[in-house]
Design an enzyme around this catalytic site. Structure first.
Site, short mmCIF file in Angstrom:
data_model
loop_
_atom_site.label_atom_id
_atom_site.label_comp_id
_atom_site.label_asym_id
_atom_site.label_seq_id
_atom_site.Cartn_x
_atom_site.Cartn_y
_atom_site.Cartn_z
N ARG A 46 0.81 -1.22 0.00
CA ARG A 46 0.00 0.00 0.00
C ARG A 46 0.84 1.27 0.00
O ARG A 46 0.49 2.27 -0.56
CB ARG A 46 -0.91 0.02 1.23
CG ARG A 46 -2.31 -0.42 0.85
CD ARG A 46 -3.21 -0.33 2.03
NE ARG A 46 -2.59 -1.06 3.16
CZ ARG A 46 -3.12 -1.15 4.36
NH1 ARG A 46 -4.26 -0.56 4.61
NH2 ARG A 46 -2.53 -1.83 5.31
N LYS A 153 1.44 -18.39 6.04
CA LYS A 153 0.62 -18.75 7.17
C LYS A 153 0.49 -17.55 8.12
O LYS A 153 1.31 -16.66 8.04
CB LYS A 153 1.22 -19.96 7.88
CG LYS A 153 2.69 -19.75 8.33
CD LYS A 153 2.94 -20.15 9.73
CE LYS A 153 3.18 -18.97 10.58
NZ LYS A 153 4.39 -18.53 11.03
N GLU A 221 12.39 -21.00 21.49
CA GLU A 221 13.11 -19.89 20.85
C GLU A 221 13.58 -18.93 21.94
O GLU A 221 12.87 -18.73 22.92
CB GLU A 221 12.19 -19.14 19.87
CG GLU A 221 11.72 -20.02 18.72
CD GLU A 221 10.90 -19.23 17.70
OE1 GLU A 221 11.47 -18.85 16.67
OE2 GLU A 221 9.71 -19.00 17.94
N ASP A 240 0.52 -19.15 15.43
CA ASP A 240 1.78 -18.83 14.76
C ASP A 240 2.63 -20.08 14.58
O ASP A 240 3.29 -20.24 13.55
CB ASP A 240 2.55 -17.79 15.61
CG ASP A 240 3.85 -17.33 14.96
OD1 ASP A 240 3.86 -17.17 13.72
OD2 ASP A 240 4.85 -17.13 15.68
N HIS A 245 3.59 -24.91 12.01
CA HIS A 245 4.90 -25.59 11.96
C HIS A 245 4.96 -26.90 12.75
O HIS A 245 5.40 -27.92 12.23
CB HIS A 245 5.99 -24.67 12.52
CG HIS A 245 6.13 -23.36 11.81
ND1 HIS A 245 5.98 -23.25 10.45
CD2 HIS A 245 6.42 -22.12 12.25
CE1 HIS A 245 6.18 -21.98 10.10
NE2 HIS A 245 6.44 -21.28 11.17
#
Ligand code: BG6
Length: 474
Positions: A46, A153, A221, A240, A245
């Site tokens: 945009r 995703k 993580e 997420d 995953h």
């Protein structure tokens, strides 16, 4: 391998993913000589990042920062083919013109007969809320024609929105044109699950409930969500990471022999796992949020968004019945790893006393330098029948020094250019995975706080009997 001329349209071209993965990925493919002879890249979004030259400078600087040992000639050639054109869901006419012009140029510069021989790769790296309107625009402007659409995703935000997105997609393109990307499937080690299992008589016969006691899929993580707070506020860790995953990894671990590596066979086999995957149970799901998450300006003061999920579930089929699959992932944890562990049952023999011989664990490390280890027990040299523990270790990078490893996104971008869909997700898989996570989205476990740098809430530590392989020693 010769690929048709391509126009690559990148929505989200000024975003984080483009800077960290997509442009560096294109660079590496260019360096390896794996991009089509003729191609153009058009970034879109945009807001204009300035003139084409300014955009090129920005991409070039990004490459300097992210790519080690950058070959400037390769980078310059890539950047010279990049331009930017603004567009939004209501108006894609300038973009359609820019694509048409790029195609005509490619026809002039190559030996194809006409624009119909030029392929389009449209990469939609946009948030779920923007996805559906964009797809409508691609249909209206004709940009979807001859295009392969790469969809990032999460695919929708729940079962209902995912179905509506899927219907919108099917209005505009055929399923053959859709590449739902889950970059974990591009990781070398994921494909290595199949190689290890189906190419080795040692493993394949033992790959079921009679030999395997439990499976862990562990993706801690160390990073916080810093910089992505607003995305996280609307997404959370379950969407997420888990429904995407980690479940995809589970699908690869648990599938039946697909017989070939062809797309229909592999995807059918994976889809069958998801059909048998038991919907999540609140009692066996732990949500966590790290201390300090709410301090950010972009986070609601009373946010109960989860930055951590650990859970146990089951694949209710003959191969896996009653074998627990433990999944864990979260931000701001003690270590950054991606590890799949298959824990084998203790042999029934009583020669070492019941249960004392311990269990074997096969651990697959999914980092960019893939590693496989197997914990074994053996006799301690000497006069007594004592056991010691040892580890068999396979370092794939050392064993195949001439290999050309591709980073996950690179591998998958190349697969899109080739039209290979084996490592992409099909709509029935996505649909089923929303069904699987739906129960804990509707009736959420209470979010428990955890200290940054820890292994998450206490309740999660206790999920697997015998603990998680990672962090076990404190
Ligand atoms: C992304 C998630 O898809 O995967 C991130 O949105 C996560 O939250 C990332 O950090 C992990 O990917 P990788 O390749 O670094 O393991």
């Amino acid at each position: 391998e010769s690929l048709a001329p391509h126009v690559l349209v990148l929505f989200g071209a000024t975003g984080d993913l483009a800077a960290r993965k997509l442009f560096p990925g294109l660079y590496h493919l260019a360096e390896a000589g794996r991009l089509p002879q003729e191609y153009a890249v058009i970034g879109s979004g945009r807001h204009s990042p300035g003139t084409d030259d300014e955009f090129r400078d920005r991409v070039r600087k990004g490459l300097d920062e992210t790519v080690e040992d950058l070959d400037s000639a390769v980078a310059d050639q890539l950047v010279a083919r990049i331009s930017f054109c603004t567009s939004d869901a209501d108006d894609g006419s300038d973009l359609a013109d820019a694509v048409a012009a790029a195609e005509e140029r490619l026809v002039r510069d190559s030996d194809v007969d006409g624009v119909d021989d030029v392929r389009r790769l449209v990469y939609l790296s946009v948030p779920p809320s923007a996805m559906q309107p964009m797809i409508g625009m691609l249909g209206e402007t004709g940009l979807a024609d001859r295009a392969r659409l790469v969809i990032e995703k999460p695919f929708g935000t729940d079962l209902e929105s995912s179905r509506s997105l899927d219907a919108a997609l099917k209005d505009v393109v055929d399923e053959e044109q859709v590449f739902r990307i889950d970059h974990f499937l591009g990781k070398e080690a994921v494909q290595n699950i199949l190689a290890l299992r189906f190419a080795n008589g040692l493993f394949e016969p033992a790959w079921d409930r009679s030999s395997i006691e439990s499976v862990q899929i562990d993706v801690p993580e160390t990073l916080t969500v810093e910089g992505r707070e607003s995305f996280y506020e609307s997404t959370g860790c379950l969407r997420d990471m888990i429904s995407t995953h980690l479940c995809q990894l589970l699908g690869f671990v648990a599938l039946e022999d697909p017989g070939t590596f062809e797309e229909a066979a592999v995807r059918d086999a994976k889809s069958a796992v998801f059909q048998a995957l038991r919907p999540l149970d609140k009692e066996r799901t732990v949500f966590g949020q790290y201390d300090g998450y709410r301090d950010s300006d972009d986070v609601a003061e009373d946010s109960d968004v989860e930055t951590f999920v650990a859970l146990t579930t089951y694949v209710d089929n003959d191969r896996w019945r009653d074998v627990p699959f433990h999944l864990r992932t979260g931000k701001a944890l003690a270590d950054g790893r991606r590890l799949i562990t298959l824990r084998f049952r203790t042999p029934e023999s009583t020669i070492f006393g019941n249960g004392d011989s311990g269990c074997n664990e096969l651990a697959l490390e999914l980092t960019d330098d893939p590693r496989v280890t197997v914990d074994v027990r053996a006799k301690r040299p000497g006069p007594d029948m004592d056991l010691i523990e040892g580890t068999l270790r396979l370092d794939l990078a050392d064993d195949a020094p001439d290999a050309e490893p591709l980073e996950a996104y690179e591998r998958l971008l190349l697969d899109v250019l080739r039209g290979e869909r084996t490592l992409f997700t099909r709509s029935d898989e996505v649909d089923r995975l929303w069904e699987v996570v739906q129960p804990v989205m509707e009736d959420r476990p209470e979010v428990q706080s955890y200290a940054q740098g820890s292994w998450g809430p206490q309740a999660a530590l206790d999920l697997p009997e015998g603990g998680w392989r990672l962090g076990r020693d404190g």
